[in-house]
Scaffold this motif. Structure first.
Motif, PDB file in Angstrom:
ATOM      1  N   THR A  90      -3.343  -4.581 -13.534  1.00  0.00           N
ATOM      2  CA  THR A  90      -4.530  -4.994 -12.924  1.00  0.00           C
ATOM      3  C   THR A  90      -6.561  -5.086 -14.365  1.00  0.00           C
ATOM      4  OG1 THR A  90      -4.807  -2.770 -13.148  1.00  0.00           O
ATOM      5  CG2 THR A  90      -3.897  -4.118 -11.400  1.00  0.00           C
ATOM      6  N   ARG A 108      -5.063   0.125 -15.132  1.00  0.00           N
ATOM      7  CA  ARG A 108      -4.381   1.111 -14.086  1.00  0.00           C
ATOM      8  C   ARG A 108      -3.370   1.050 -13.654  1.00  0.00           C
ATOM      9  NH1 ARG A 108      -7.463   5.426 -12.232  1.00  0.00           N
ATOM     10  NH2 ARG A 108      -9.848   5.695 -13.601  1.00  0.00           N
ATOM     11  N   VAL A 109      -2.977  -0.160 -13.212  1.00  0.00           N
ATOM     12  CA  VAL A 109      -1.475  -0.701 -13.621  1.00  0.00           C
ATOM     13  C   VAL A 109      -0.949  -1.605 -13.688  1.00  0.00           C
ATOM     14  CG1 VAL A 109       0.277  -1.246 -11.222  1.00  0.00           C
ATOM     15  CG2 VAL A 109      -2.079  -0.049 -10.426  1.00  0.00           C
ATOM     16  N   GLU A 131       3.844   1.589 -14.949  1.00  0.00           N
ATOM     17  CA  GLU A 131       4.009   2.910 -14.635  1.00  0.00           C
ATOM     18  C   GLU A 131       1.959   2.312 -13.878  1.00  0.00           C
ATOM     19  OE1 GLU A 131       2.591   4.467 -18.552  1.00  0.00           O
ATOM     20  OE2 GLU A 131       0.814   3.629 -18.491  1.00  0.00           O
ATOM     21  N   ALA A 132       1.429   3.434 -13.067  1.00  0.00           N
ATOM     22  CA  ALA A 132       0.287   3.372 -12.746  1.00  0.00           C
ATOM     23  C   ALA A 132      -0.232   4.790 -12.513  1.00  0.00           C
ATOM     24  CB  ALA A 132       0.876   2.893 -10.967  1.00  0.00           C
ATOM     25  N   PRO A 151      -2.542   6.168  -9.868  1.00  0.00           N
ATOM     26  CA  PRO A 151      -3.388   5.825  -8.796  1.00  0.00           C
ATOM     27  C   PRO A 151      -4.607   7.044  -8.462  1.00  0.00           C
ATOM     28  CG  PRO A 151      -1.137   7.176  -8.380  1.00  0.00           C
ATOM     29  CD  PRO A 151      -1.242   7.046  -9.888  1.00  0.00           C
ATOM     30  N   THR A 193       0.134   9.817 -13.016  1.00  0.00           N
ATOM     31  CA  THR A 193       0.367   8.907 -13.615  1.00  0.00           C
ATOM     32  C   THR A 193       1.982   8.948 -12.560  1.00  0.00           C
ATOM     33  OG1 THR A 193      -0.807   8.699 -15.299  1.00  0.00           O
ATOM     34  CG2 THR A 193       1.039   7.641 -15.478  1.00  0.00           C
TER      35      THR A 193
END
Length: 836
Positions: free
Chosen positions: A649, A653-654, A701-702, A704, A709
């Motif tokens: 993104t 973050r993602v 990997e995210a 949110p 994490t």
């Protein structure tokens, strides 16, 4: 797990300058801790009495513990001296610019580079300490004052200082994660490159991520990476070291690793056998670990058949630092690890030490145990010292020495082994904007490996000694590299590597409990390789890279000898023929970036692995399985390719990666079954015709939330024997020690003001323990967790639990079933302090 790589070969010299062992019933071969004799001529084999390993090393364990305590005290004095000296110096300054660098969760970022600019000119630099602190004296000139902060894994941050009042206050500088395209890598190209500009598949575990992992050993922590696997499912705490070879992407391992493991660019693989002694690097000295998957012999030569694992250790910064961790847990397992560093002027020094002991557990399944089965225990002590000198802003020199002493009980009273290894290294780095960057490394050392083998009765109530083995070895090596960027679009890399290993396997053979003969074999191996690489950026969105390497190695002065102990017997000695092989390893990759946060990549490559002296000359026995050596083995040759996509993104973050891969290995070395008897299975190392591993690799990997994490990975690997004319029954069989499905996931919550939490899960599919697919190992699921709480700014308490669900799955069949360790808990403290 952030998808990024290490910076072990940093190209900017200014940055480098800142970052700083039952009584003995039989005769055995003598071995003392620290004895690392040279391989002897087999016609002059000598033997001495040899005591069991564990009792001989109790004193060593106590001495190592006292040594760590003394080192801690000394390090604290160094830090106190550093603080006093710094205080005396800064007392003369009128004002300071000082602050703390943290991430978005307020966790301190250690090792960040903070530059102070006045009117766009850099006037001072500092490296943040363990708590993220930094300080400067205020510039005594007028103009715009700007702080620039750079740290691996984070986007650069610039902060203008509005006036003198702000310079006195403590600044809080929060770094945001770097976008995927901005991550830096050195391992994939052997020169500093943005991750977004390389087609390599890489996973990085940072020190912060390792600190939230419940595993107490580095190899167990690396199981977070999908596709990472040792020869058997057991970890280095209890497994025989000769089973600790690394497999990536289903290439499989036969004890010898099919991945190259480096520590600061110097090979960590055992020089004689190719396995990995994971206890050589103290945990507290680890800054990050990078796992590079795929054939990379074009840059790293033999050993990098399936990839590269690169361990980056901490360097001396501008201020004294002490980092210490100690814990105690299940199975009577104490451990302690220390790192300390100090710098005075141009000189910098680091010291790392670690001691570990566990009483272990009984590895044989309860349904098959007998009186002979005892816990598999281990103990070790490691020490690493480094001294570096900054010749100038552009040049740096260093020397380094390390030691490992390790002993193990392998599950019965008579089955023991131990390792003693000494290594030195030295080198230098030089950087010039006009002439490029040069890196030179020299290393060498000695090793002594002792092991006893036994035959266990079918009811497992008695055992008989069969062999007492000693394997001494020596090794020396050299690597040199030069790189330079041309016209902003071309980067050229060239270098060479060379190594020589001398080793032998000397055995005292027992028959029905009596020593009957002396058997020995050994030789020398000399390897040399040269490589070149060109990275071409045709457009900002299209990058093509190509590289090639030529290697030549020679096995010589090899011989075998058998001397019966009967008075009238004669020695049977054979000189083995010299052998020479060469390998050409090309690689081409293409990277296309239609968008800044989306890229497509493809590569094709060839790789190789030459047989180790252990595979050529050393036989061994595990349980009821005897594996014979084969002096006629030839090198493995891999041909492979991969294609995949990376996407993230825009806010970073993602991120996710998907890769399809395909590899074929010609003449892979495998343990091939020759005969099967009720009490003995005999195998021999052989070159199979051809094997193939193909599949899919997924990672994500995210983040949110600010402090949360989520990460995970999945590997599908279809690994089979395609061709073996010598035994067509093996064709179509699955490769041993390779699971078809592997899944990992991690959850991390970071809040230094309250607590930190980490959860790791791992799913392993069914696999086979033998070449004939007769001994199956079932699928499993494990769950680990760690929670920590800061008690003071420099003190942290943690509790870690492994195998929370107490899954006693199979880790081996020899053919006796051995099982995984039970659920375990340990409690510990971490002490980390220093000042800028």
């Amino acid at each position: 797990m952030k998808l990024r790589l290490d910076d072990t070969q940093r190209q900017h010299s200014d940055t480098r300058r800142q970052r700083g062992d039952d009584p003995e019933p039989r005769r055995r071969v003598a071995a003392k801790i620290g004895d690392a004799s040279k391989p002897r001529r087999l016609s002059r084999l000598t033997w001495r009495l040899h005591k069991p390993a564990l009792s001989r090393t109790e004193t060593c364990g106590r001495t190592a513990s006292r040594l760590v305590a003394c080192i801690c005290a000394l390090s604290c004095l160094l830090v106190m001296y550093g603080r006093t000296s710094a205080a005396t110096q800064t007392a003369t300054l009128q004002t300071q610019i000082k602050g703390v660098v943290s991430d978005e969760t307020d966790a301190p970022v250690a090792g960040a580079e903070v530059s102070l600019k006045v009117n766009s000119a850099v006037v001072a630099r500092a490296i943040t300490g363990a708590g993220g602190e930094f300080s400067f004296s205020e510039p005594q000139r007028a103009g715009e004052v700007v702080l620039v902060v750079r740290a691996r894994g984070f986007a650069p941050l610039e902060r203008k200082l509005g006036g003198r009042g702000e310079s006195v206050a403590e600044l809080r500088l929060a770094l945001a994660p770097a976008p995927l395209a901005e991550e830096l890598t050195v391992t994939a190209t052997r020169t500093e490159t943005r991750l977004g500009d390389t087609a390599a598949s890489v996973v990085t575990l940072t020190a912060a991520e390792l600190s939230t992992t419940a595993a107490v050993t580095l190899d167990d922590a690396l199981r977070q990476v999908a596709g990472f696997q040792l020869f058997r499912r057991a970890g280095s705490r209890t497994a025989n070291p000769t089973t600790q070879g690394v497999s990536l992407r289903g290439t499989g391992a036969s004890g010898a690793s099919r991945a190259l493991v480096l520590a600061d660019g110097i090979p960590l693989n055992d020089p004689f056998g190719g396995w990995v002694n994971w206890g050589r690097v103290p945990r507290e000295s680890v800054q990050s670990v990078e796992v590079l998957r795929g054939g990379f012999s074009h840059l790293y030569g033999s050993g990098a058949l399936g990839g590269v694992v690169n361990i980056l250790t901490r360097q001396a910064g501008e201020s004294p630092v002490v980092s210490f961790e100690a814990s105690y847990g299940s199975q009577q397992t104490p451990d302690a690890s220390l790192f300390a560093s100090v710098r005075r002027g141009r000189w910098g020094a680091t010291l790392a030490a670690e001691t570990f002991h566990t009483d272990g557990y009984i590895v044989v399944d309860r349904a098959e145990r007998g009186r002979v089965d005892t816990p598999a225990a281990s103990r070790r002590a490691a020490l690493d010292a480094r001294l570096d000198y900054a010749v100038s802003e552009a040049a740096r020199l260093f020397v380094r020495a390390s030691y490992l002493g390790e002993s193990r009980a392998n599950g019965t009273p008579l089955q023991t082994n131990r390792t003693h290894l000494r290594q030195w290294s030295a080198g230098g780095d030089w950087s010039s904007a006009r002439r490029g960057n040069a890196v030179v490394r020299l290393y060498g050392g000695t090793q002594l490996f002792d092991q006893n083998f036994t035959a266990v009765a079918p009811n497992r109530n008695t055992e008989t000694l069969t062999r007492v083995q000693r394997a001494p070895s020596q090794f020396t090596g050299l690597s040199a590299q030069w790189s330079r960027a041309f016209a902003g679009r071309h980067t050229f890399v060239a270098g060479l590597d060379a190594r020589e290993v001398r080793g032998a396997s000397d055995e005292l053979v027992y028959v029905q409990g009596r020593a009957t003969s002396l058997v020995g074999a050994g030789g020398r191996e000399r390897t040399a390789g040269v490589f070149v690489e060109e990275i071409m950026q045709f457009t900002p969105r299209l990058i093509i890279a190509g590289g090639a390497r030529f290697d030549r190695w020679r096995n010589y002065r090899a011989q075998s000898a058998t001397r019966p102990l009967s008075p009238l017997a004669t020695v049977n000695a054979n000189a083995l023929p010299n052998r020479t092989e060469t390998a050409f390893s090309p690689q081409v990759s293409v990277l296309y970036k239609p968008l800044d946060n989306f890229s497509l990549a493809a590569s094709v490559h060839r790789a190789f692995r030459q047989p180790t002296l252990n595979e050529l000359y050393r036989s061994f026995r595990v349980g009821d399985v005897l594996t014979l050596a084969n002096e006629n083995l030839r090198a493995e040759r891999l041909t492979g390719g991969e294609t995949g996509a990376n996407i993230a993104t825009r806010d970073g973050r993602v991120s996710a990666r998907a890769t399809l891969f395909w590899t074929e290995i010609a003449r892979p070395v495998a343990n091939v079954t020759l005969t099967v008897a009720p009490a003995l299975i005999t195998r021999r190392r052989e070159n199979l015709g051809r094997t193939r591993s193909r599949g899919l690799e997924l990672e994500f990997e995210a983040r949110p939330a600010k402090r949360l994490t989520l990460a995970g990975g999945y590997l599908l690997a279809d690994a089979r024997v395609l061709k073996f004319p010598a035994n067509t029954e093996l064709e179509g069989m699955r490769l041993p020690q390779v699971a078809r499905h592997q899944l990992t996931f991690q959850l991390r919550y970071t809040n230094p003001a309250r607590f930190n939490f980490g959860l790791q899960g791992r799913v392993g599919g069914a696999q086979f323990d033998d070449d004939q697919n007769r001994f199956s190992l079932e699928r499993f699921f494990t769950l680990d967790a760690l929670v920590s709480r800061r008690l003071a700014p420099a003190l942290e308490l943690f509790v870690a639990a492994e195998n929370l669900l107490n899954q006693r799955y199979s880790i081996g069949r020899t053919p006796v079933r051995t099982i995984a360790p039970p659920a375990s808990v340990r409690v510990g403290l971490r002490l980390r302090f220093g000042s800028s």
